[in-house]
Design a protein around this motif. Sequence first.
Motif, PDB file in Angstrom:
ATOM      1  N   SER A   1       0.856  -1.192   0.000  1.00 37.95           N
ATOM      2  CA  SER A   1       0.000   0.000   0.000  1.00 37.95           C
ATOM      3  C   SER A   1       0.890   1.239   0.000  1.00 37.95           C
ATOM      4  CB  SER A   1      -0.968  -0.022   1.181  1.00 37.95           C
ATOM      5  OG  SER A   1      -0.279  -0.041   2.415  1.00 37.95           O
ATOM      6  N   PHE A   2       1.111   1.854   1.155  1.00 39.71           N
ATOM      7  CA  PHE A   2       1.888   3.100   1.220  1.00 39.71           C
ATOM      8  C   PHE A   2       3.277   2.971   0.607  1.00 39.71           C
ATOM      9  CE2 PHE A   2       5.035   5.604   3.700  1.00 39.71           C
ATOM     10  CZ  PHE A   2       4.764   6.841   3.124  1.00 39.71           C
ATOM     11  N   THR A   3       4.013   1.915   0.963  1.00 44.60           N
ATOM     12  CA  THR A   3       5.389   1.783   0.464  1.00 44.60           C
ATOM     13  C   THR A   3       5.441   1.369  -1.006  1.00 44.60           C
ATOM     14  OG1 THR A   3       5.586  -0.505   1.218  1.00 44.60           O
ATOM     15  CG2 THR A   3       6.324   1.234   2.746  1.00 44.60           C
ATOM     16  N   HIS A   4       4.297   1.130  -1.598  1.00 40.11           N
ATOM     17  CA  HIS A   4       4.207   0.788  -3.014  1.00 40.11           C
ATOM     18  C   HIS A   4       3.389   1.853  -3.758  1.00 40.11           C
ATOM     19  CE1 HIS A   4       5.600  -3.028  -1.464  1.00 40.11           C
ATOM     20  NE2 HIS A   4       5.747  -3.480  -2.692  1.00 40.11           N
ATOM     21  N   SER A   5       3.593   3.103  -3.382  1.00 37.71           N
ATOM     22  CA  SER A   5       2.774   4.178  -3.958  1.00 37.71           C
ATOM     23  C   SER A   5       3.623   5.335  -4.469  1.00 37.71           C
ATOM     24  CB  SER A   5       1.796   4.698  -2.904  1.00 37.71           C
ATOM     25  OG  SER A   5       2.482   5.419  -1.894  1.00 37.71           O
ATOM     26  N   LEU A   6       2.979   6.162  -5.273  1.00 32.52           N
ATOM     27  CA  LEU A   6       3.623   7.386  -5.745  1.00 32.52           C
ATOM     28  C   LEU A   6       3.900   8.340  -4.581  1.00 32.52           C
ATOM     29  CD1 LEU A   6       1.531   8.029  -8.982  1.00 32.52           C
ATOM     30  CD2 LEU A   6       3.857   7.111  -8.824  1.00 32.52           C
ATOM     31  N   LEU A   7       3.008   8.344  -3.601  1.00 36.44           N
ATOM     32  CA  LEU A   7       3.207   9.165  -2.408  1.00 36.44           C
ATOM     33  C   LEU A   7       4.497   8.782  -1.694  1.00 36.44           C
ATOM     34  CD1 LEU A   7       2.167  11.292  -0.394  1.00 36.44           C
ATOM     35  CD2 LEU A   7       0.867   9.449   0.715  1.00 36.44           C
ATOM     36  N   PHE A   8       4.777   7.499  -1.580  1.00 33.53           N
ATOM     37  CA  PHE A   8       6.004   7.024  -0.951  1.00 33.53           C
ATOM     38  C   PHE A   8       7.229   7.526  -1.712  1.00 33.53           C
ATOM     39  CE2 PHE A   8       9.307   3.656  -0.549  1.00 33.53           C
ATOM     40  CZ  PHE A   8       9.570   3.788   0.815  1.00 33.53           C
ATOM     41  N   ILE A   9       7.203   7.420  -3.039  1.00 37.95           N
ATOM     42  CA  ILE A   9       8.331   7.892  -3.853  1.00 37.95           C
ATOM     43  C   ILE A   9       8.548   9.384  -3.646  1.00 37.95           C
ATOM     44  CG2 ILE A   9       9.182   8.257  -6.205  1.00 37.95           C
ATOM     45  CD1 ILE A   9       7.825   5.663  -7.011  1.00 37.95           C
ATOM     46  N   LEU A  10       7.466  10.168  -3.654  1.00 36.27           N
ATOM     47  CA  LEU A  10       7.586  11.613  -3.474  1.00 36.27           C
ATOM     48  C   LEU A  10       8.113  11.986  -2.092  1.00 36.27           C
ATOM     49  CD1 LEU A  10       4.314  12.806  -5.246  1.00 36.27           C
ATOM     50  CD2 LEU A  10       6.660  13.072  -6.061  1.00 36.27           C
ATOM     51  N   LEU A  11       7.584  11.338  -1.053  1.00 34.05           N
ATOM     52  CA  LEU A  11       8.059  11.626   0.308  1.00 34.05           C
ATOM     53  C   LEU A  11       9.503  11.184   0.498  1.00 34.05           C
ATOM     54  CD1 LEU A  11       4.908  10.711   2.427  1.00 34.05           C
ATOM     55  CD2 LEU A  11       5.799  12.997   1.905  1.00 34.05           C
ATOM     56  N   LEU A  12       9.860  10.065  -0.076  1.00 34.07           N
ATOM     57  CA  LEU A  12      11.231   9.583   0.005  1.00 34.07           C
ATOM     58  C   LEU A  12      12.189  10.549  -0.701  1.00 34.07           C
ATOM     59  CD1 LEU A  12      13.059   7.228   0.925  1.00 34.07           C
ATOM     60  CD2 LEU A  12      12.576   6.152  -1.294  1.00 34.07           C
ATOM     61  N   ALA A  13      11.811  11.009  -1.879  1.00 33.32           N
ATOM     62  CA  ALA A  13      12.642  11.966  -2.619  1.00 33.32           C
ATOM     63  C   ALA A  13      12.779  13.278  -1.857  1.00 33.32           C
ATOM     64  CB  ALA A  13      12.056  12.211  -4.009  1.00 33.32           C
ATOM     65  N   ALA A  14      11.682  13.747  -1.277  1.00 30.47           N
ATOM     66  CA  ALA A  14      11.734  14.991  -0.496  1.00 30.47           C
ATOM     67  C   ALA A  14      12.637  14.832   0.723  1.00 30.47           C
ATOM     68  CB  ALA A  14      10.323  15.398  -0.064  1.00 30.47           C
TER      69      ALA A  14
ATOM     70  N   ALA B   1      10.935   2.747  -8.237  1.00 29.08           N
ATOM     71  CA  ALA B   1      10.030   2.727  -9.395  1.00 29.08           C
ATOM     72  C   ALA B   1      10.047   1.357 -10.078  1.00 29.08           C
ATOM     73  CB  ALA B   1      10.410   3.831 -10.379  1.00 29.08           C
ATOM     74  N   SER B   2      11.237   0.761 -10.220  1.00 29.96           N
ATOM     75  CA  SER B   2      11.308  -0.568 -10.849  1.00 29.96           C
ATOM     76  C   SER B   2      10.573  -1.605  -9.998  1.00 29.96           C
ATOM     77  CB  SER B   2      12.766  -0.993 -11.076  1.00 29.96           C
ATOM     78  OG  SER B   2      13.400  -1.390  -9.881  1.00 29.96           O
ATOM     79  N   HIS B   3      10.684  -1.479  -8.682  1.00 27.41           N
ATOM     80  CA  HIS B   3       9.976  -2.394  -7.774  1.00 27.41           C
ATOM     81  C   HIS B   3       8.470  -2.293  -7.997  1.00 27.41           C
ATOM     82  CE1 HIS B   3       9.690  -4.581  -3.828  1.00 27.41           C
ATOM     83  NE2 HIS B   3       8.441  -4.162  -3.996  1.00 27.41           N
ATOM     84  N   LEU B   4       7.964  -1.073  -8.052  1.00 26.61           N
ATOM     85  CA  LEU B   4       6.531  -0.883  -8.229  1.00 26.61           C
ATOM     86  C   LEU B   4       6.050  -1.449  -9.563  1.00 26.61           C
ATOM     87  CD1 LEU B   4       6.934   0.817  -5.703  1.00 26.61           C
ATOM     88  CD2 LEU B   4       5.514   2.572  -6.730  1.00 26.61           C
ATOM     89  N   ILE B   5       6.814  -1.226 -10.615  1.00 27.27           N
ATOM     90  CA  ILE B   5       6.428  -1.742 -11.932  1.00 27.27           C
ATOM     91  C   ILE B   5       6.412  -3.270 -11.917  1.00 27.27           C
ATOM     92  CG2 ILE B   5       7.184  -1.952 -14.343  1.00 27.27           C
ATOM     93  CD1 ILE B   5       8.185   1.011 -14.038  1.00 27.27           C
ATOM     94  N   LEU B   6       7.432  -3.868 -11.317  1.00 27.41           N
ATOM     95  CA  LEU B   6       7.459  -5.334 -11.249  1.00 27.41           C
ATOM     96  C   LEU B   6       6.290  -5.874 -10.435  1.00 27.41           C
ATOM     97  CD1 LEU B   6      11.296  -5.938 -10.866  1.00 27.41           C
ATOM     98  CD2 LEU B   6       9.857  -6.635 -12.801  1.00 27.41           C
ATOM     99  N   ASP B   7       5.958  -5.220  -9.325  1.00 28.37           N
ATOM    100  CA  ASP B   7       4.819  -5.681  -8.528  1.00 28.37           C
ATOM    101  C   ASP B   7       3.488  -5.421  -9.216  1.00 28.37           C
ATOM    102  OD1 ASP B   7       6.285  -6.882  -6.563  1.00 28.37           O
ATOM    103  OD2 ASP B   7       5.885  -5.388  -5.017  1.00 28.37           O
TER     104      ASP B   7
END
Length: 159
Positions: free
Chosen positions: A67-80, A100-106
């Motif tokens: 859920s959260f760790t597999h989301s665009l929100l997670f990527i954005l917060l991590l980058a910030a 991003a590669s992890h999310l695509i594979l999942d």
Amino acid sequence: MTGNTHIIGGLAASLAISQVTDYDPVLLVVGGVIGAILPDICHGGSKIGRTFPFLSKIINKIFGHRSFTHSLLFILLLAAMMNYFSWNKAIMMGISVGVASHLILDMATKNGVKLFFPLKVTVRLPITTRTGSTVESIVFAVLSLLTVYFGYGAFTNYF
């Protein structure tokens, strides 16, 4: 997907990015591997979940798996967060590409991911497979070949 498939996916993706950027490929690869396993911190049986069991249990209890760790929100917060702490840009890029590669594979699995968390919409690719299946083995083999191909291009300047 299994941890090994995620790792080889992070390697392939970070080496591909090294072809079009001036970032150090070694740092990109380090970040890519970290990013490739990071989203599964929410799963106690994953490589990173077993490494950090207490943190894994907390994250799983709060958010669940994929859920959260597999989301665009997670990527954005991590980058910030990485940007705020002024991390090395190559490692930051590698981590972002690895996640991003992890999310695509999942998204290629039947369970998919909650890409738009906190919305409960599950996102899958049109063609999916099961974790540990023969199709995943083929994906692993293709990603391995891509890793060799992009790795050759990334590291020819070192030799």
